[in-house]
Write an enzyme that holds these catalytic residues in place. Structure first.
Site, PDB file in Angstrom:
ATOM      1  N   LYS A  71       0.801  -1.236   0.000  1.00  0.00           N
ATOM      2  CA  LYS A  71       0.000   0.000   0.000  1.00  0.00           C
ATOM      3  C   LYS A  71       0.827   1.276   0.000  1.00  0.00           C
ATOM      4  CE  LYS A  71      -4.148  -1.939   1.938  1.00  0.00           C
ATOM      5  NZ  LYS A  71      -5.089  -2.049   3.039  1.00  0.00           N
ATOM      6  N   ASP A 107      -9.654   3.129   2.400  1.00  0.00           N
ATOM      7  CA  ASP A 107      -9.599   2.384   3.672  1.00  0.00           C
ATOM      8  C   ASP A 107     -10.136   3.185   4.856  1.00  0.00           C
ATOM      9  OD1 ASP A 107      -8.598  -0.042   2.836  1.00  0.00           O
ATOM     10  OD2 ASP A 107      -6.500   0.518   3.156  1.00  0.00           O
TER      11      ASP A 107
HETATM   12  P1  ATR Z   1      -0.629  -2.896   5.271  1.00  0.00           P
HETATM   13  O1  ATR Z   1      -0.383  -1.983   4.147  1.00  0.00           O
HETATM   14  O2  ATR Z   1      -1.744  -3.857   4.994  1.00  0.00           O
HETATM   15  O3  ATR Z   1      -0.803  -2.212   6.579  1.00  0.00           O
HETATM   16  P2  ATR Z   1       2.127  -3.313   5.885  1.00  0.00           P
HETATM   17  O4  ATR Z   1       2.375  -1.874   5.546  1.00  0.00           O
HETATM   18  O5  ATR Z   1       3.096  -4.337   5.407  1.00  0.00           O
HETATM   19  O6  ATR Z   1       0.713  -3.784   5.350  1.00  0.00           O
HETATM   20  O7  ATR Z   1       1.963  -3.407   7.475  1.00  0.00           O
HETATM   21  C1  ATR Z   1       1.888  -4.619   8.135  1.00  0.00           C
HETATM   22  C2  ATR Z   1       1.867  -4.359   9.636  1.00  0.00           C
HETATM   23  O8  ATR Z   1       1.925  -5.615  10.313  1.00  0.00           O
HETATM   24  C3  ATR Z   1       3.055  -3.553  10.136  1.00  0.00           C
HETATM   25  O9  ATR Z   1       2.659  -2.806  11.266  1.00  0.00           O
HETATM   26  C4  ATR Z   1       4.029  -4.666  10.528  1.00  0.00           C
HETATM   27  O10 ATR Z   1       5.007  -4.292  11.464  1.00  0.00           O
HETATM   28  P3  ATR Z   1       6.425  -3.662  10.964  1.00  0.00           P
HETATM   29  O11 ATR Z   1       6.168  -2.222  10.700  1.00  0.00           O
HETATM   30  O12 ATR Z   1       7.333  -3.909  12.098  1.00  0.00           O
HETATM   31  O13 ATR Z   1       6.798  -4.450   9.729  1.00  0.00           O
HETATM   32  C5  ATR Z   1       3.072  -5.641  11.156  1.00  0.00           C
HETATM   33  N1  ATR Z   1       3.601  -7.004  11.219  1.00  0.00           N
HETATM   34  C6  ATR Z   1       3.743  -7.870  10.182  1.00  0.00           C
HETATM   35  N2  ATR Z   1       4.242  -9.054  10.621  1.00  0.00           N
HETATM   36  C7  ATR Z   1       4.419  -8.915  11.964  1.00  0.00           C
HETATM   37  C8  ATR Z   1       4.882  -9.773  12.991  1.00  0.00           C
HETATM   38  N3  ATR Z   1       5.270 -11.033  12.737  1.00  0.00           N
HETATM   39  N4  ATR Z   1       4.916  -9.310  14.259  1.00  0.00           N
HETATM   40  C9  ATR Z   1       4.517  -8.050  14.535  1.00  0.00           C
HETATM   41  N5  ATR Z   1       4.057  -7.185  13.608  1.00  0.00           N
HETATM   42  C10 ATR Z   1       4.002  -7.605  12.335  1.00  0.00           C
END
Ligand code: ATR
Length: 282
Positions: A71, A107
């Site tokens: 995104k 969103d």
């Molecule tokens: P979207 O656009 O759908 O929000 P994204 O920008 O990739 O997707 O965001 C995913 C979110 O899930 C982020 O807050 C990510 O944390 P980071 O900023 O540290 O990457 C979080 N996230 C994904 N996998 C995770 C995990 N295993 N544990 C904790 N947070 C996670």
């Protein structure tokens, strides 16, 4: 559905993508209104995002949704952005307008509509804990701030991203008390106990039984726990929250309302919201 050489193609770019219900939802809406469109899903690895977005113009694809984890990065490859997409620094919808790739974000409005209509919750004056600081979290945070939330605490695995979101909130809504905290630990549990609304905008729990690092004992009656994830329909977080007496809501409503707005951007027609919801009942 009859696909011919005139059929307009739309779809969704994401990675992973096999959890998405958007194809069922949009194809039901196109069929209901007799519109000659077909919606498909495209698994696009991060390293292929640029080629995929540029390829939309080359293939004359009418539009796409953009989901995890693209995104924010998708923005770089677009020609024009709506005010909302610019403000959020994230897009969930792209439309090919002539030769131009235009980005939108539905969103935030989709989330607030769902929160109000299905959760019967007005964010005004509320203390809110938001887990996550990615594209979806940003859309949620900004919409909550615009609706008069009192305090928004952001917990994220990557601290810099949470900091950046807090800075952005302070800039666009200085009246809101915004702070960030680590994802896990006593500070998070205390904040969860005090929050009236807890929102999971991380991908933890998506297609797995994982629980965000929050103590289930911090959840209680009188709270609304909203998980943006809709597959599974009841994540571990929602199951724990329900067991503690909290009200719960998954991301299906947001999916429907953001999808309805996207449908209207692509087709110029009013979206058949009821048909879209029925198509994805799980
Ligand atoms: P979207 O656009 O759908 O929000 P994204 O920008 O990739 O997707 O965001 C995913 C979110 O899930 C982020 O807050 C990510 O944390 P980071 O900023 O540290 O990457 C979080 N996230 C994904 N996998 C995770 C995990 N295993 N544990 C904790 N947070 C996670």
């Amino acid at each position: 559905m009859k696909i011919t050489s005139h059929t307009k193609v739309v779809g969704i770019l994401g990675y992973p993508i096999n959890h998405t219900l958007s194809p069922q939802m949009h194809n039901a809406a196109f069929a209901h209104l007799g519109l000659d469109y077909v919606y498909s899903s495209f698994e696009v690895k991060p390293e292929n995002l640029r080629g995929a977005v540029r390829g939309l113009r080359a293939l004359n694809i009418a539009g796409v949704n953009v989901t995890v984890p693209h995104k924010e990065r998708a923005l770089e490859y677009l020609d024009e952005l709506s005010e909302n997409a610019k403000k959020l620094g994230a897009v969930n919808t792209i439309k090919l307008e002539g030769e131009k790739l235009c980005g939108y974000n539905t969103d935030s409005e989709g989330f607030i509509t769902s929160l109000e209509k299905e959760g019967n919750t007005d964010p005004e004056g509320k203390k809110i804990l938001l887990l996550g600081a990615g594209g979806a979290a940003k859309a949620v945070a900004v919409s909550l701030a615009n609706q008069g939330a009192r305090k928004i605490s952001i917990a994220n695995r990557t601290k810099e991203r949470a900091n950046a979101l807090v800075t952005m909130l302070k800039h666009i809504a200085p009246q809101v008390e915004a702070n960030c905290l680590p994802l896990g630990g006593d500070e998070l549990n205390k904040c969860a106990t005090e929050a009236q609304l807890i929102i999971n905008a991380t991908s933890v729990g998506l297609k797995s039984d994982a629980m965000p690092p929050i103590d289930a004992n911090a959840l209680h009656a009188g709270q609304l726990v909203y998980d943006l994830i809709y597959s599974p329909a009841k994540t571990r977080l929602l199951a724990e929250a329900e067991a503690k007496g909290a009200k719960i809501l998954n991301g299906l409503g947001m999916l429907v309302y953001q999808g309805a707005l996207t449908f209207e951007i692509w087709t110029g027609k009013k979206a058949p919201v009821r048909v879209m919801r029925e198509a994805i009942m799980i």
